[in-house]
Design a protein around this motif. Structure first.
Motif, mmCIF file in Angstrom:
data_model
loop_
_atom_site.group_PDB
_atom_site.id
_atom_site.type_symbol
_atom_site.label_atom_id
_atom_site.label_comp_id
_atom_site.label_asym_id
_atom_site.label_seq_id
_atom_site.Cartn_x
_atom_site.Cartn_y
_atom_site.Cartn_z
ATOM 1 N N VAL A 136 0.798 -1.414 0.109
ATOM 2 C CA VAL A 136 -0.063 -0.075 -0.025
ATOM 3 C C VAL A 136 0.857 1.277 -0.032
ATOM 4 O O VAL A 136 0.450 2.255 -0.635
ATOM 5 N N LYS A 137 1.995 1.303 0.697
ATOM 6 C CA LYS A 137 2.762 2.378 0.943
ATOM 7 C C LYS A 137 3.574 2.777 -0.442
ATOM 8 O O LYS A 137 3.884 3.869 -0.724
ATOM 9 N N LYS A 138 3.852 1.756 -1.152
ATOM 10 C CA LYS A 138 4.792 1.883 -2.474
ATOM 11 C C LYS A 138 3.975 1.900 -3.731
ATOM 12 O O LYS A 138 4.416 2.531 -4.619
ATOM 13 N N ASP A 139 2.882 1.405 -3.723
ATOM 14 C CA ASP A 139 2.210 1.120 -4.859
ATOM 15 C C ASP A 139 1.189 2.257 -5.251
ATOM 16 O O ASP A 139 0.241 2.388 -4.556
ATOM 17 N N LYS A 140 1.564 2.883 -6.242
ATOM 18 C CA LYS A 140 0.728 4.227 -6.463
ATOM 19 C C LYS A 140 -0.687 3.806 -7.066
ATOM 20 O O LYS A 140 -1.644 4.750 -6.958
ATOM 21 N N HIS A 141 -0.930 2.634 -7.357
ATOM 22 C CA HIS A 141 -2.143 2.275 -7.858
ATOM 23 C C HIS A 141 -3.288 1.740 -6.977
ATOM 24 O O HIS A 141 -4.265 1.371 -7.120
ATOM 25 N N ILE A 142 -2.667 1.712 -5.602
ATOM 26 C CA ILE A 142 -3.502 1.356 -4.408
ATOM 27 C C ILE A 142 -3.877 2.792 -3.806
ATOM 28 O O ILE A 142 -2.948 3.420 -3.329
ATOM 29 N N ALA A 143 -5.073 2.960 -3.684
ATOM 30 C CA ALA A 143 -5.699 4.123 -2.912
ATOM 31 C C ALA A 143 -6.804 3.928 -1.934
ATOM 32 O O ALA A 143 -7.296 2.717 -2.144
ATOM 33 N N ASN A 144 -7.120 4.653 -0.811
ATOM 34 C CA ASN A 144 -8.288 4.531 -0.225
ATOM 35 C C ASN A 144 -8.339 2.987 0.523
ATOM 36 O O ASN A 144 -9.353 2.609 0.681
ATOM 37 N N THR A 168 -0.221 6.587 0.981
ATOM 38 C CA THR A 168 1.019 6.813 0.918
ATOM 39 C C THR A 168 1.711 8.041 2.044
ATOM 40 O O THR A 168 2.716 7.935 2.123
ATOM 41 N N GLU A 169 0.656 8.919 2.142
ATOM 42 C CA GLU A 169 0.960 10.009 3.219
ATOM 43 C C GLU A 169 1.160 9.761 4.460
ATOM 44 O O GLU A 169 1.679 9.872 5.218
ATOM 45 N N GLU A 170 -0.206 9.316 5.011
ATOM 46 C CA GLU A 170 -0.582 9.218 6.632
ATOM 47 C C GLU A 170 -1.382 8.123 6.786
ATOM 48 O O GLU A 170 -2.266 8.006 5.908
ATOM 49 N N ASP A 171 -1.063 7.405 7.971
ATOM 50 C CA ASP A 171 -2.010 6.501 8.399
ATOM 51 C C ASP A 171 -3.014 6.903 9.421
ATOM 52 O O ASP A 171 -2.500 7.824 10.267
ATOM 53 N N GLN A 172 -3.988 6.338 9.302
ATOM 54 C CA GLN A 172 -5.089 6.678 10.452
ATOM 55 C C GLN A 172 -5.601 5.418 11.056
ATOM 56 O O GLN A 172 -5.966 4.586 10.415
ATOM 57 N N LEU A 192 -13.039 1.875 17.065
ATOM 58 C CA LEU A 192 -14.410 1.448 16.991
ATOM 59 C C LEU A 192 -15.056 1.522 18.353
ATOM 60 O O LEU A 192 -14.654 1.018 19.102
ATOM 61 N N GLN A 193 -16.335 2.031 18.456
ATOM 62 C CA GLN A 193 -17.026 1.989 19.679
ATOM 63 C C GLN A 193 -17.733 0.671 19.741
ATOM 64 O O GLN A 193 -17.959 0.266 20.790
ATOM 65 N N THR A 194 -17.898 0.203 18.548
ATOM 66 C CA THR A 194 -18.705 -1.329 18.479
ATOM 67 C C THR A 194 -17.822 -2.332 17.784
ATOM 68 O O THR A 194 -17.257 -1.821 16.730
ATOM 69 N N PRO A 195 -17.285 -3.244 18.335
ATOM 70 C CA PRO A 195 -16.376 -4.153 17.897
ATOM 71 C C PRO A 195 -16.937 -4.675 16.445
ATOM 72 O O PRO A 195 -18.269 -5.105 16.331
ATOM 73 N N PHE A 196 -16.072 -4.800 15.427
ATOM 74 C CA PHE A 196 -16.465 -5.648 14.216
ATOM 75 C C PHE A 196 -15.880 -7.094 14.164
ATOM 76 O O PHE A 196 -14.635 -7.425 14.612
ATOM 77 N N ASN A 197 -16.863 -7.944 14.090
ATOM 78 C CA ASN A 197 -16.486 -9.428 14.129
ATOM 79 C C ASN A 197 -15.797 -9.743 12.852
ATOM 80 O O ASN A 197 -16.790 -9.886 11.771
ATOM 81 N N GLY A 198 -14.494 -10.164 12.650
ATOM 82 C CA GLY A 198 -14.068 -10.533 11.556
ATOM 83 C C GLY A 198 -13.085 -9.350 11.059
ATOM 84 O O GLY A 198 -12.568 -8.688 11.953
ATOM 85 N N THR A 199 -12.610 -9.878 9.762
ATOM 86 C CA THR A 199 -11.544 -8.684 9.091
ATOM 87 C C THR A 199 -12.149 -8.146 7.836
ATOM 88 O O THR A 199 -12.576 -8.951 7.066
ATOM 89 N N LEU A 200 -12.124 -6.980 7.500
ATOM 90 C CA LEU A 200 -12.469 -6.260 5.890
ATOM 91 C C LEU A 200 -11.361 -5.741 5.471
ATOM 92 O O LEU A 200 -10.882 -4.659 6.190
ATOM 93 N N TYR A 201 -11.019 -5.865 4.224
ATOM 94 C CA TYR A 201 -10.181 -5.074 3.672
ATOM 95 C C TYR A 201 -10.881 -4.392 2.415
ATOM 96 O O TYR A 201 -11.654 -5.055 1.810
ATOM 97 N N SER A 202 -10.699 -3.316 2.228
ATOM 98 C CA SER A 202 -11.245 -2.410 1.067
ATOM 99 C C SER A 202 -10.007 -1.554 0.634
ATOM 100 O O SER A 202 -9.403 -0.827 1.265
ATOM 101 N N TRP A 203 -10.086 -1.381 -0.732
ATOM 102 C CA TRP A 203 -8.971 -0.507 -1.559
ATOM 103 C C TRP A 203 -9.645 -0.171 -2.808
ATOM 104 O O TRP A 203 -10.514 -0.628 -3.318
ATOM 105 N N ASP A 204 -9.263 0.843 -3.495
ATOM 106 C CA ASP A 204 -9.540 1.089 -4.816
ATOM 107 C C ASP A 204 -8.401 1.083 -5.735
ATOM 108 O O ASP A 204 -7.220 1.127 -5.136
ATOM 109 N N LEU A 205 -8.437 0.850 -6.883
ATOM 110 C CA LEU A 205 -7.512 0.555 -7.753
ATOM 111 C C LEU A 205 -7.538 1.876 -8.745
ATOM 112 O O LEU A 205 -8.448 2.320 -9.434
ATOM 113 N N GLN A 206 -6.121 2.599 -8.533
ATOM 114 C CA GLN A 206 -6.145 3.600 -9.509
ATOM 115 C C GLN A 206 -5.407 3.286 -10.980
ATOM 116 O O GLN A 206 -4.432 2.654 -10.869
ATOM 117 N N PRO A 207 -5.656 3.898 -12.106
ATOM 118 C CA PRO A 207 -4.935 3.692 -13.342
ATOM 119 C C PRO A 207 -3.314 4.211 -13.310
ATOM 120 O O PRO A 207 -3.187 5.125 -12.469
#
Length: 93
Positions: free
Chosen positions: A48-56, A70-74, A78-93
């Protein structure tokens, strides 16, 4: 005693954010302690840090939502725990 506690906290942070940051850095916190385990999050983080095609890139797991860029991590607790793991990202051209 304080030095020993600091060293222990470096290896095993007490909070979820600290643990996740350590995993992104490559510290193996896998319960099995096997070399082949515990490398996935570091690989994802590095890509994620080095690939300019991965965003959000967002990771939601347990009590945390993490937004990586690539700039800053947040790290958001969470107030309510999430059961499981979810990955999400956008691909940029």
């Amino acid at each position: 005693k304080k030095k020993l506690q600091k060293a222990f906290d470096f290896i095993r942070p007490k909070n979820d954010i600290g643990n996740l940051k350590k995993m992104f850095e490559g510290v193996n916190l896998s319960r099995t302690r096997k070399k082949e385990r515990g490398n996935g999050l570091k690989t994802i983080y590095d890509n994620v840090k080095k690939d300019k095609h991965i965003a959000n890139f967002t990771l939601i797991t347990n009590k945390l939502m993490v937004k990586l860029s690539t700039e800053e991590d947040q790290f958001i607790v969470l107030q309510t725990p999430f059961n499981g793991t979810l990955y999400s990202w956008d691909l940029q051209p």
